[in-house]
Design an enzyme around this catalytic site. Structure first.
Site: not given
Length: 447
Positions: A391, A417, A285, A426, A394, A260
């Site tokens: 982003h 994740h 995150k 994604y 990513r 990120r």
């Protein structure tokens, strides 16, 4: 409205101290942020969610006595609202109580001293309205992120401008509803933006002013299901040609390792492992650590950048500015860590600045805007007509890995994740229909 119901019960509960009646509702609101249902539905209380909440507070710098108070607040919510005795949190409370007593050297039932609270509140701008200063102080005591503090304060100021007064205590649900409606109808904001505005105002009125709000009626923005931007391999190559120096290296790491933007900027020297060929991402995150690979193409430039960072470190030590941000527990455990270059940022700022919360002068990492602006310029020069942001790299990382045959579970681990469905959002694989099924317009004349 379970949080409001809890606040009412706590205020009338004779078995709680004055300190608990003040802080328990605030900790429950902090706990509610991690719950998908928000403050309106009953909060889920299980051992995993409570331990995760405590770890989140630890990562954001909360001392043990505050974590003890926060877990007791959740325990009280379980008893008063859910009317259950499970899960048993007594061992967690006891452990935090022992740690807290060692920290404070006094009984934990005693309210925090003014010195402790002043240290947690940090420095505030005395030119701001008193209520805004109080709001910043309360958010820091509850260990909200700096970005959340900025956003909430910004919405309170916009609401003040909307109602045409700084005396916000005289306004209530109707005014908040009108403001949220204007954001949806006149300003055309996204659903997440409107929700953030409501959360900021709810925190201000219920946690700072202590005002009980009823149902807020407003026009809600319908969440969109837009497809995010990603780049093809050819576009990645064209973009890379337009970037130089630090921005080129950040591009290689974000796209090449799936970082990120924030994770790239917060990368520390000690977390780059050249021998093993990987990068350790700390406090990603959800406060999760993970390991991702180190792109071979980035290694020479990364070694040079680390040497630059070490030169900045030696200069700072010589001039008496060796301090660097560390999570609260680590700062206590390793008081001399700032003397070691391993804890410094890989991408340090060229100038020192004063931290807005602690008042400490140090060299922070590179600013958020720098790479974002450089990428916009690169998009223009590469003649790529896409509204790409950092982003987007990513998204491209995940897409290109899957296209090259990498299984989705591996991509999920590299991305950090928890749920494979998040990873799938994604991945943007081009449909293969063109090989077997054609558009009707492309078949005209075939008959």
């Amino acid at each position: 409205m379970s949080v409001l119901k809890f606040e009412e019960k706590v205020l009338s509960h004779s078995g709680l101290s004055e300190n608990d009646r003040t802080w328990f509702p605030r900790w429950i609101r902090r706990y509610a942020l991690a719950q998908r249902g928000g403050v309106d539905d009953d909060l889920s209380v299980n051992r995993h969610s409570v331990l995760s909440f405590s770890r989140t507070l630890l990562a954001s710098g909360a001392p043990a006595w505050q974590r003890w108070q926060a877990v007791r607040a959740v325990e009280c919510y379980r008893d008063l609202i859910l009317a259950r005795s499970e899960p048993d949190l007594s061992d967690v409370v006891l452990t935090l109580a022992q740690l807290g007593k060692r920290e404070r050297n006094i009984e934990l039932d005693a309210p925090p001293t003014e010195e402790e609270l002043a240290k947690l509140r940090g420095k505030v701008n005395r030119n701001e309205p008193i209520l805004i200063q109080r709001m910043r102080g309360d958010m820091r005591v509850l260990h909200y992120a700096m970005a959340t503090e900025r956003a909430y304060v910004r919405w309170v100021k916009r609401f003040s401008y909307h109602v045409g007064s700084q005396d916000l205590q005289s306004f209530g649900e109707l005014d908040i509803g009108s403001f949220l409606t204007s954001l949806a109808v006149e300003n055309k904001v996204a659903a997440s933006t409107q929700s953030q505005a409501q959360s900021g105002l709810m925190f201000f009125y219920q946690c700072v002013l202590g005002k009980r709000l009823g149902v807020i009626i407003s026009t809600r923005v319908r969440p969109s299901e837009s497809i995010p931007v990603w780049f093809s391999r050819g576009e990645i190559e064209r973009l890379l040609e337009q970037l130089v120096g630090v921005h080129r290296l950040m591009f290689l790491l974000i796209y090449g390792a799936g970082l990120r933007h924030k994770e790239c900027r917060r990368l520390r020297i000690k977390d780059v492992c050249f021998d093993e060929g990987h990068i350790i991402v700390r406090d990603g995150k959800g406060n999760k650590d993970r390991i991702t690979f180190l792109p071979e193409q980035a290694i020479p430039e990364l070694r040079q950048q680390i040497e630059v960072a070490k030169r900045f470190h030696r200069l700072d030590v010589e001039e008496g500015f060796a301090q660097v941000y560390l999570p609260h527990a680590l700062a206590k455990k390793y008081p001399n860590a700032c003397q070691d270059a391993a804890w410094k940022w890989v991408f340090p700022s060229r100038q020192r600045n004063r931290d807005k919360r602690s008042g400490t002068v140090w060299r922070h990492h590179i600013a958020e805007e720098q790479f974002a602006v450089a990428l916009k310029v690169a998009l223009r020069h590469a003649k790529i007509d896409k509204n790409g942001v950092p982003h987007s790299l990513r998204h491209s990382f995940a897409t290109h890995l899957v296209e090259s045959g990498t299984d989705i579970q591996t991509v999920q681990k590299l991305m950090g994740h928890k749920d494979v469905e998040t990873t799938m959002r994604y991945v943007h694989i081009r449909p293969t229909l063109g090989k077997t099924v054609k558009s009707p317009v492309d078949t005209l004349g075939d008959s």
